[in-house]
Motif scaffolding. Structure first.
Motif, short mmCIF file in Angstrom:
data_model
loop_
_atom_site.label_atom_id
_atom_site.label_comp_id
_atom_site.label_asym_id
_atom_site.label_seq_id
_atom_site.Cartn_x
_atom_site.Cartn_y
_atom_site.Cartn_z
N SER A 167 9.06 58.27 13.62
CA SER A 167 8.52 57.33 14.60
C SER A 167 9.68 56.76 15.41
CB SER A 167 7.78 56.18 13.91
OG SER A 167 8.72 55.34 13.26
N ALA A 225 -0.91 52.79 13.02
CA ALA A 225 0.30 53.37 13.60
C ALA A 225 0.92 52.41 14.62
CB ALA A 225 -0.03 54.70 14.25
N VAL A 234 1.82 55.90 10.87
CA VAL A 234 0.49 56.53 10.94
C VAL A 234 -0.58 55.49 10.63
CG1 VAL A 234 1.33 58.83 10.24
CG2 VAL A 234 0.61 57.18 8.48
N SER A 235 -1.83 55.81 10.97
CA SER A 235 -2.96 54.95 10.62
C SER A 235 -3.65 55.51 9.39
CB SER A 235 -3.96 54.90 11.78
OG SER A 235 -3.34 54.33 12.91
N VAL A 267 -4.20 59.54 5.71
CA VAL A 267 -4.27 59.40 7.17
C VAL A 267 -5.73 59.39 7.63
CG1 VAL A 267 -3.59 60.44 9.36
CG2 VAL A 267 -2.03 60.54 7.38
N ALA A 307 -2.02 61.83 13.63
CA ALA A 307 -0.96 61.23 14.45
C ALA A 307 -0.45 62.26 15.44
CB ALA A 307 0.17 60.75 13.55
N LEU A 327 4.30 61.37 16.93
CA LEU A 327 5.53 61.36 16.14
C LEU A 327 6.54 62.32 16.76
CD1 LEU A 327 4.00 61.30 12.55
CD2 LEU A 327 4.99 59.39 13.84
#
Lengths: 127, 376
Positions: free
Chosen positions: A11, A56, A76-77, A109, A113, A116
């Protein structure tokens, strides 16, 4: 020059992600060697807790060194599935083995994502 | 040296040692070499080596040198013995601190003032403005002088070993005294038994062109004692544990020496030893009589999250009543420590206060300063 392993994703806030960050997958998260070195000797890690929802790019904890304090962002979420309990007694592991025993938490996750960075792109941001 | 950033004469050595260099008061200086805690601990248990070339040195010479400094600074410099040193301050007419200084007396008519890097130009300008009418000169000699500190319980042995002549003098020196010594390699140094770490130690003033040789000599002489090069980060946690103020944090133009608990540096004179006027006299006398509206205290926490500079100090109802000026997890104590300005009502040791640590209240207890004192 700090180490930026090829096989990880990164990230912009200097976290690394191990594993494919696809919806439903579990990934491991830590901070980069560069980030650990910039903070100095890390003496306290406040990680999210198992079951927490992380998003994220949003703050999910903090890292404290003798010199400074830094927020920990989730790259990340998803939902936290594990936290590295060993860091409680040995936060210096983040300095000595940022990509190995210094992992911080794992996330299932919820949303793939897409923003990244690969190793080359992350390395360029810290050059 | 892009953008006018200044580099120490030891820059190449820092790079070769793998130091992390950071901008600091217009200089590029090492923040750490091996690691903050290892460097900090080396100073507490053995010895550390510091490059302080960024510090400002100002030479005051002339028949009126002592009288001039008596008028310009809050302390009585005419009372400093030859080869003595004195911690003092230069204040505004309103009593605010412009900088804290160490003044070394090299001769009857010759003093050297060490100022903070960030304030050096301001201090030089203030002294030049205040020297009118005195037979004295103010000269910024910072570029010619390198300052290298050896700090820690092994410092006396190490600096003694660096000497060709004067090693007996080194051992005989009292804290806050200074003397001329001759180092191996025919290098003349002015050695002061002073420091900013809370340990015994020496600060060596040498010509900038000899800084590299002196640095190498200290590392070689200290190898058997485990000397470690130390950066600004360790310097900051060491001085914080020792309860020593840092300009820009505990001391500013908005604070008086009395606010900072350092009123002892202001010499008003007594009936038997009267003193002439000095800049800030009236305001400082008023500050002394009235007592400070806020007090600098030490704080110790039981948790893990450290208070940092700028964080609000909270009363039991959660209202901000003070501010943290410095704070860090103490490597020696293993707990968070801080210095903060609080109202006198909250200054008693043992008082529990809250700190707003990034939106969450942490409790800390007022503690007497310093947090750490060396065994003597």
């Amino acid at each position: 020059m700090s180490n930026v392993p090829e096989e990880l994703a990164y990230s912009a806030e200097h976290e690394w992600v191990s594993g494919e960050p696809d919806a439903g997958a579990e990934v491991t998260v830590g901070i980069t060697e560069h980030a650990a070195a910039a903070l100095g000797d890390i003496v306290y890690v406040e990680a999210p807790r198992v079951g927490d929802t992380v998003i994220a790019g949003e703050v999910c904890g903090e890292l404290e060194s003798t010199k400074a304090v830094s927020e920990l962002y989730s790259p990340v979420s998803g939902t936290v599935t594990a936290v590295n309990e060993a860091l409680e007694g040995a936060p210096e592991t983040l300095n000595s083995d940022a990509y190995g025993d210094g992992w911080i938490f794992k996330v299932e996750v919820s949303e793939t994502a897409t923003d990244l960075l690969d190793a080359e792109a992350y390395a360029a941001t810290i050059a | 040296m892009a953008d006018g950033i200044l580099r120490s004469p030891l820059h190449d050595r820092h790079v070769a040692l793998g130091a992390t260099l950071v901008p600091f008061a217009g200089w590029e200086m090492p923040v750490r070499y091996s690691g903050d805690i290892a460097e900090h601990t080396a100073v507490r248990t053995a010895a550390g080596l510091f490059d302080l070339s960024h510090m400002g040195e100002i030479a005051i010479r002339g028949a009126d040198a002592a009288a001039f400094l008596d008028a310009a600074l809050v302390g009585r410099m005419s009372a400093v013995a030859l080869a003595g040193a004195k911690y003092t301050m230069i204040c505004t007419p309103e009593g605010g601190v412009i900088d804290d200084l160490i003044v070394y007396r090299r001769d009857h008519d010759h003093f050297v003032i060490v100022a903070n890097a960030s304030n050096k130009d301001v201090v030089v300008a203030e002294l030049e403005a205040r020297v009118a009418g005195f037979d004295a000169t103010v000269e910024d000699v910072s570029a010619e002088i390198a300052l290298i500190a050896v700090q820690g319980p092994r410092a006396e042995d190490i600096v003694g070993r660096m000497c060709v002549r004067g090693d007996d003098d080194i051992r005989a020196m009292r804290y806050y005294s200074a003397t001329n010594i001759l180092l191996s390699g025919d290098i003349h140094a002015f050695a002061a038994r002073t420091g900013y770490t809370g340990e015994d130690g020496f600060e060596l003033f040498v010509g900038a062109d000899e800084a590299g040789a002196v640095w190498d000599l200290a590392l070689a002489a200290g190898a058997e004692d485990g000397i470690v090069p130390c950066g600004l980060s360790a310097r900051d946690t060491l001085r914080l544990e020792a309860g020593m103020p840092l300009y820009g944090q505990e001391l500013t133009r908005d604070t008086t020496p009395f606010d900072a608990g350092l009123g002892r540096v202001v010499a008003f004179g007594t009936a038997s030893k009267p003193r002439g006027p000095f800049v800030g006299h009236d305001a400082l006398l008023k500050a002394k009589v009235e007592g400070p509206a806020r007090v600098l205290v030490g704080l110790v926490g039981d948790g893990r999250r450290a208070a940092r500079a700028g964080y609000p100090v909270l009363d039991p109802e959660g209202a901000a009543v003070g501010v943290v000026t410095s704070g860090a997890p103490s490597p020696t104590l293993g707990r968070p420590i801080a210095m903060a300005y609080v109202p006198p009502a909250l200054a008693e040791p043992g008082t529990v206060v809250g700190i707003d640590v990034r939106g969450r209240r942490e409790e800390m207890t007022v503690a007497a300063l310093p947090f750490y004192s060396r065994a003597s």
